[in-house]
Design a protein around this motif. Sequence first.
Motif, short mmCIF file in Angstrom:
data_model
loop_
_atom_site.label_atom_id
_atom_site.label_comp_id
_atom_site.label_asym_id
_atom_site.label_seq_id
_atom_site.Cartn_x
_atom_site.Cartn_y
_atom_site.Cartn_z
N PHE A 93 0.83 -1.20 0.00
CA PHE A 93 0.00 0.00 0.00
C PHE A 93 0.87 1.26 0.00
CE2 PHE A 93 -2.20 3.40 2.30
CZ PHE A 93 -3.31 3.55 1.50
N GLY A 94 1.85 1.30 0.89
CA GLY A 94 2.72 2.47 0.98
C GLY A 94 3.51 2.72 -0.29
N VAL A 95 4.02 1.65 -0.89
CA VAL A 95 4.76 1.79 -2.15
C VAL A 95 3.81 2.29 -3.24
CG1 VAL A 95 5.96 0.49 -3.96
CG2 VAL A 95 6.56 0.14 -1.57
N GLY A 96 2.60 1.75 -3.27
CA GLY A 96 1.62 2.20 -4.27
C GLY A 96 1.27 3.67 -4.10
N ILE A 97 1.07 4.10 -2.86
CA ILE A 97 0.79 5.50 -2.58
C ILE A 97 1.95 6.38 -3.03
CG2 ILE A 97 0.57 7.17 -0.67
CD1 ILE A 97 -2.05 5.84 -1.21
N SER A 98 3.15 5.94 -2.76
CA SER A 98 4.34 6.72 -3.12
C SER A 98 4.54 6.77 -4.63
CB SER A 98 5.58 6.13 -2.45
OG SER A 98 5.46 6.20 -1.06
N ILE A 99 4.43 5.63 -5.30
CA ILE A 99 4.62 5.59 -6.76
C ILE A 99 3.57 6.44 -7.47
CG2 ILE A 99 4.46 4.09 -8.79
CD1 ILE A 99 5.86 1.93 -7.14
N SER A 100 2.34 6.40 -6.99
CA SER A 100 1.25 7.14 -7.63
C SER A 100 1.33 8.64 -7.37
CB SER A 100 -0.10 6.61 -7.16
OG SER A 100 -0.30 6.91 -5.79
N GLY A 101 2.18 9.04 -6.43
CA GLY A 101 2.32 10.46 -6.12
C GLY A 101 1.30 10.97 -5.11
N MET A 102 0.51 10.07 -4.53
CA MET A 102 -0.53 10.50 -3.61
C MET A 102 0.01 10.88 -2.24
SD MET A 102 -3.18 10.65 -5.41
CE MET A 102 -2.39 10.81 -6.99
N ALA A 103 1.29 10.68 -2.00
CA ALA A 103 1.91 11.15 -0.76
C ALA A 103 2.33 12.61 -0.89
CB ALA A 103 3.13 10.29 -0.41
N ASN A 104 2.19 13.16 -2.09
CA ASN A 104 2.52 14.56 -2.35
C ASN A 104 1.24 15.40 -2.24
OD1 ASN A 104 3.26 17.04 -3.34
ND2 ASN A 104 3.99 16.28 -5.31
N PRO B 256 2.51 6.67 4.89
CA PRO B 256 3.74 6.42 4.12
C PRO B 256 4.57 7.69 3.92
CG PRO B 256 1.86 5.44 3.00
CD PRO B 256 1.32 6.26 4.13
N ALA B 257 3.91 8.84 3.88
CA ALA B 257 4.63 10.11 3.68
C ALA B 257 5.45 10.50 4.90
CB ALA B 257 3.64 11.22 3.33
N LEU B 258 5.21 9.87 6.05
CA LEU B 258 6.06 10.13 7.23
C LEU B 258 7.52 9.85 6.91
CD1 LEU B 258 3.89 8.67 10.13
CD2 LEU B 258 4.55 11.07 9.82
N GLY B 259 7.75 8.91 6.00
CA GLY B 259 9.12 8.56 5.61
C GLY B 259 9.86 9.69 4.90
N THR B 260 9.14 10.72 4.45
CA THR B 260 9.81 11.85 3.80
C THR B 260 10.47 12.76 4.82
OG1 THR B 260 7.85 13.28 3.85
CG2 THR B 260 8.12 11.83 1.91
N GLY B 261 10.03 12.68 6.08
CA GLY B 261 10.60 13.52 7.13
C GLY B 261 10.12 14.95 7.13
N ARG B 262 9.12 15.27 6.30
CA ARG B 262 8.62 16.65 6.23
C ARG B 262 7.77 16.97 7.45
NH1 ARG B 262 5.69 16.51 0.92
NH2 ARG B 262 4.84 18.45 1.71
N TRP B 263 7.97 18.17 8.00
CA TRP B 263 7.27 18.55 9.23
C TRP B 263 5.77 18.64 9.01
CZ3 TRP B 263 4.25 22.87 9.54
CH2 TRP B 263 4.43 23.85 8.55
N GLU B 264 5.33 18.98 7.78
CA GLU B 264 3.90 19.10 7.51
C GLU B 264 3.19 17.76 7.70
OE1 GLU B 264 6.26 19.81 5.22
OE2 GLU B 264 5.97 21.84 4.44
#
Length: 145
Positions: free
Chosen positions: A13-24, A107-115
């Motif tokens: 799921f996390g890889v799919g979210i990341s590849i699809s750009g939905m973590a952005n 999954p976007a927690l892995g980016t380390g962004r404070w938002e």
Amino acid sequence: MRLLSTYLIGLVFGVGISISGMANPAKVLNFFDVAGAWDPSLAFVMGGAVVVTFIGYRLVLPRAAPVFGRRFNLPASTIIDARLIGGSALFGIGWGVSGFCPGGALPALGTGRWEVFLFVAAMSAGLWLANVIQSFAASSAAAKT
């Protein structure tokens, strides 16, 4: 085995979210900006998820029980009430304002962004507050009877 299965499902799921750009969040917010820089890719991601879920339910639900469980945990109620509408509206407003869906934020927690951390903290606080309110309402109703 159940823990490993849960981990692998979450990883896919996390890889799919990341590849699809939905973590952005910008990509998600552009989907809602129909008068500006509209990006329809979210509709394709959601459509793909609906198709996979539709097929998956048809293959899995005829079984007597899940592979790693005693029974399926499906919603028992089909009532559309104020609680469901309010929760859906709150989810949509939060998604539209922040650009993060809870499933995409984890999954976007892995980016380390404070938002992302701020969103997950606010979401966790909201879940906790909803549980407190629900417990209070249930204890108040029980005291009246």
